[in-house]
Scaffold this motif. Structure first.
Motif, PDB file in Angstrom:
ATOM      1  N   LYS A 101      25.726 -58.287 -15.703  1.00  0.00           N
ATOM      2  CA  LYS A 101      26.171 -58.323 -14.311  1.00  0.00           C
ATOM      3  C   LYS A 101      27.078 -57.146 -13.944  1.00  0.00           C
ATOM      4  O   LYS A 101      27.461 -57.006 -12.786  1.00  0.00           O
ATOM      5  CB  LYS A 101      26.883 -59.648 -14.026  1.00  0.00           C
ATOM      6  N   ALA A 102      27.416 -56.320 -14.915  1.00  0.00           N
ATOM      7  CA  ALA A 102      28.252 -55.148 -14.632  1.00  0.00           C
ATOM      8  C   ALA A 102      27.370 -54.022 -14.100  1.00  0.00           C
ATOM      9  O   ALA A 102      26.274 -53.781 -14.605  1.00  0.00           O
ATOM     10  CB  ALA A 102      28.975 -54.695 -15.895  1.00  0.00           C
ATOM     11  N   SER A 103      27.839 -53.339 -13.068  1.00  0.00           N
ATOM     12  CA  SER A 103      27.051 -52.254 -12.471  1.00  0.00           C
ATOM     13  C   SER A 103      26.976 -51.055 -13.416  1.00  0.00           C
ATOM     14  O   SER A 103      27.846 -50.861 -14.272  1.00  0.00           O
ATOM     15  CB  SER A 103      27.669 -51.823 -11.144  1.00  0.00           C
ATOM     16  N   LEU A 104      25.956 -50.231 -13.214  1.00  0.00           N
ATOM     17  CA  LEU A 104      25.801 -49.038 -14.054  1.00  0.00           C
ATOM     18  C   LEU A 104      26.972 -48.078 -13.886  1.00  0.00           C
ATOM     19  O   LEU A 104      27.432 -47.474 -14.856  1.00  0.00           O
ATOM     20  CB  LEU A 104      24.493 -48.315 -13.711  1.00  0.00           C
ATOM     21  N   ILE A 105      27.457 -47.945 -12.665  1.00  0.00           N
ATOM     22  CA  ILE A 105      28.549 -46.987 -12.446  1.00  0.00           C
ATOM     23  C   ILE A 105      29.833 -47.474 -13.105  1.00  0.00           C
ATOM     24  O   ILE A 105      30.644 -46.685 -13.589  1.00  0.00           O
ATOM     25  CB  ILE A 105      28.746 -46.699 -10.940  1.00  0.00           C
ATOM     26  N   PHE A 106      30.039 -48.791 -13.163  1.00  0.00           N
ATOM     27  CA  PHE A 106      31.187 -49.359 -13.867  1.00  0.00           C
ATOM     28  C   PHE A 106      31.062 -49.072 -15.365  1.00  0.00           C
ATOM     29  O   PHE A 106      32.015 -48.628 -16.015  1.00  0.00           O
ATOM     30  CB  PHE A 106      31.254 -50.864 -13.607  1.00  0.00           C
ATOM     31  N   LYS A 107      29.886 -49.281 -15.920  1.00  0.00           N
ATOM     32  CA  LYS A 107      29.652 -49.019 -17.340  1.00  0.00           C
ATOM     33  C   LYS A 107      29.866 -47.543 -17.662  1.00  0.00           C
ATOM     34  O   LYS A 107      30.508 -47.186 -18.646  1.00  0.00           O
ATOM     35  CB  LYS A 107      28.235 -49.446 -17.724  1.00  0.00           C
ATOM     36  N   GLU A 108      29.328 -46.687 -16.791  1.00  0.00           N
ATOM     37  CA  GLU A 108      29.432 -45.243 -17.017  1.00  0.00           C
ATOM     38  C   GLU A 108      30.876 -44.774 -16.955  1.00  0.00           C
ATOM     39  O   GLU A 108      31.330 -43.984 -17.797  1.00  0.00           O
ATOM     40  CB  GLU A 108      28.591 -44.514 -15.978  1.00  0.00           C
ATOM     41  N   GLU A 109      31.620 -45.279 -15.983  1.00  0.00           N
ATOM     42  CA  GLU A 109      33.009 -44.845 -15.831  1.00  0.00           C
ATOM     43  C   GLU A 109      33.864 -45.335 -16.998  1.00  0.00           C
ATOM     44  O   GLU A 109      34.706 -44.591 -17.511  1.00  0.00           O
ATOM     45  CB  GLU A 109      33.566 -45.353 -14.503  1.00  0.00           C
ATOM     46  N   CYS A 110      33.645 -46.567 -17.434  1.00  0.00           N
ATOM     47  CA  CYS A 110      34.395 -47.085 -18.596  1.00  0.00           C
ATOM     48  C   CYS A 110      34.068 -46.292 -19.857  1.00  0.00           C
ATOM     49  O   CYS A 110      34.949 -45.999 -20.663  1.00  0.00           O
ATOM     50  CB  CYS A 110      34.076 -48.567 -18.807  1.00  0.00           C
ATOM     51  N   PHE A 111      32.801 -45.929 -20.011  1.00  0.00           N
ATOM     52  CA  PHE A 111      32.392 -45.116 -21.152  1.00  0.00           C
ATOM     53  C   PHE A 111      33.085 -43.755 -21.126  1.00  0.00           C
ATOM     54  O   PHE A 111      33.621 -43.287 -22.143  1.00  0.00           O
ATOM     55  CB  PHE A 111      30.871 -44.941 -21.139  1.00  0.00           C
ATOM     56  N   LEU A 112      33.096 -43.120 -19.966  1.00  0.00           N
ATOM     57  CA  LEU A 112      33.742 -41.812 -19.841  1.00  0.00           C
ATOM     58  C   LEU A 112      35.239 -41.892 -20.118  1.00  0.00           C
ATOM     59  O   LEU A 112      35.796 -41.037 -20.809  1.00  0.00           O
ATOM     60  CB  LEU A 112      33.513 -41.256 -18.435  1.00  0.00           C
ATOM     61  N   GLU A 113      35.874 -42.917 -19.585  1.00  0.00           N
ATOM     62  CA  GLU A 113      37.315 -43.077 -19.806  1.00  0.00           C
ATOM     63  C   GLU A 113      37.611 -43.265 -21.292  1.00  0.00           C
ATOM     64  O   GLU A 113      38.596 -42.720 -21.812  1.00  0.00           O
ATOM     65  CB  GLU A 113      37.838 -44.264 -18.995  1.00  0.00           C
ATOM     66  N   PHE A 114      36.760 -44.011 -21.968  1.00  0.00           N
ATOM     67  CA  PHE A 114      36.945 -44.189 -23.413  1.00  0.00           C
ATOM     68  C   PHE A 114      36.803 -42.849 -24.138  1.00  0.00           C
ATOM     69  O   PHE A 114      37.606 -42.516 -25.018  1.00  0.00           O
ATOM     70  CB  PHE A 114      35.939 -45.194 -23.962  1.00  0.00           C
TER      71      PHE A 114
END
Length: 258
Positions: free
Chosen positions: A124-137
């Motif tokens: 249920k998490a959006s792709l942009i949320f996943k992408e941004e969390c990945f980048l921040e990590f």
């Protein structure tokens, strides 16, 4: 054995695998990607050509793409996560990882990694949320210096906001947005957050919630409102709506049409 995999053609620079019951892999092998491994229970022997590392909970092992390795069980081990990251994508962000491997003992970094894994596996998490969390990590874990030293101007931040205001109901990705604005993804998220105090995914979610509020006032069903405002289902809308307005969509609608 329960296995989950996150893989998306729009985020083709990463792949995540989760295994509930971990089995050993005694054959030496290597991957074409940078890998990060973590477990929640037990311990693993990560064996390299010259030595080995004992991986336990609250630790991470990072292995570069050209390093042969295998993994054996030191004891019964469960809940393993392996994140595969494309090295060319990291280079495009000016993140150059040149170590053969690294044993990270920081519990803080471990918790961030597990949190990222859960977000990536959340349907249920959006792709942009996943992408941004990945980048921040990646920025927090690998990136110690500024990737770009160009000036951040207010006009750019407001242009990004204008773009989001027009397209927030679409399935956006940071990579697509960075191409639109001819920026690196790191610069994109930094410019926006500096000006508006929110990550891009949070701003999009906020826009969707406020749009849902408008639709609720038109007396549409909550299920229909959820679909039209870009949420996966009614429960997804309810959770997000409550975070912003401190009441559920049903309570909001009831207060209007009582």
């Amino acid at each position: 054995m329960k296995t989950q995999i996150f893989k998306s053609s729009k985020l083709n620079f990463l792949e995540l695998r989760y295994i509930e019951k971990i089995t050993q892999c005694q054959k030496m092998h290597l991957h074409e990607e940078l890998t990060i491994t973590a477990i929640k229970k037990g311990s693993l022997n990560i064996i390299f050509n010259e030595g080995k590392k004992l991986l336990k909970p609250k630790e991470l092992i990072v292995i570069n793409d050209h390093i042969s390795h295998c993994a054996t069980l030191n004891e019964v081990s469960e809940h393993g996560y392996v994140l595969y990251i494309n090295k060319e994508y990291l280079k495009a962000l000016e993140i150059f990882y040149d170590k053969d491997f690294e044993h990270i003992f920081s519990e803080k970094v471990y918790r961030k990694f597990i949190s990222l894994c859960k977000i990536l596996l959340d349907e249920k998490a959006s792709l942009i949320f996943k992408e941004e969390c990945f980048l921040e990590f990646c920025i927090d874990t690998f990136h110690k210096e500024e990737a770009q030293k160009c000036e951040e101007n207010d006009n750019l931040a407001f242009k990004i906001k204008e773009y989001l205001d027009k397209n927030y109901l679409e399935e956006l990705t940071l990579e697509e947005m960075s191409e639109t604005f001819n920026l690196s993804t790191i610069h994109l998220i930094r410019v926006f957050k500096k000006e508006f105090g929110l990550p891009i995914h949070s701003y999009i979610l906020n826009k969707k919630v406020h749009y849902a509020k408008e639709l609720l006032a038109s007396n549409l069903s909550i299920v229909e409102v959820a679909l039209q405002s870009g949420f996966f289902d009614q429960s997804h809308l309810s959770r997000s709506f409550k975070r912003v307005f401190q009441l559920s969509p049903k309570e909001f609608q009831k207060s209007i049409f009582a």
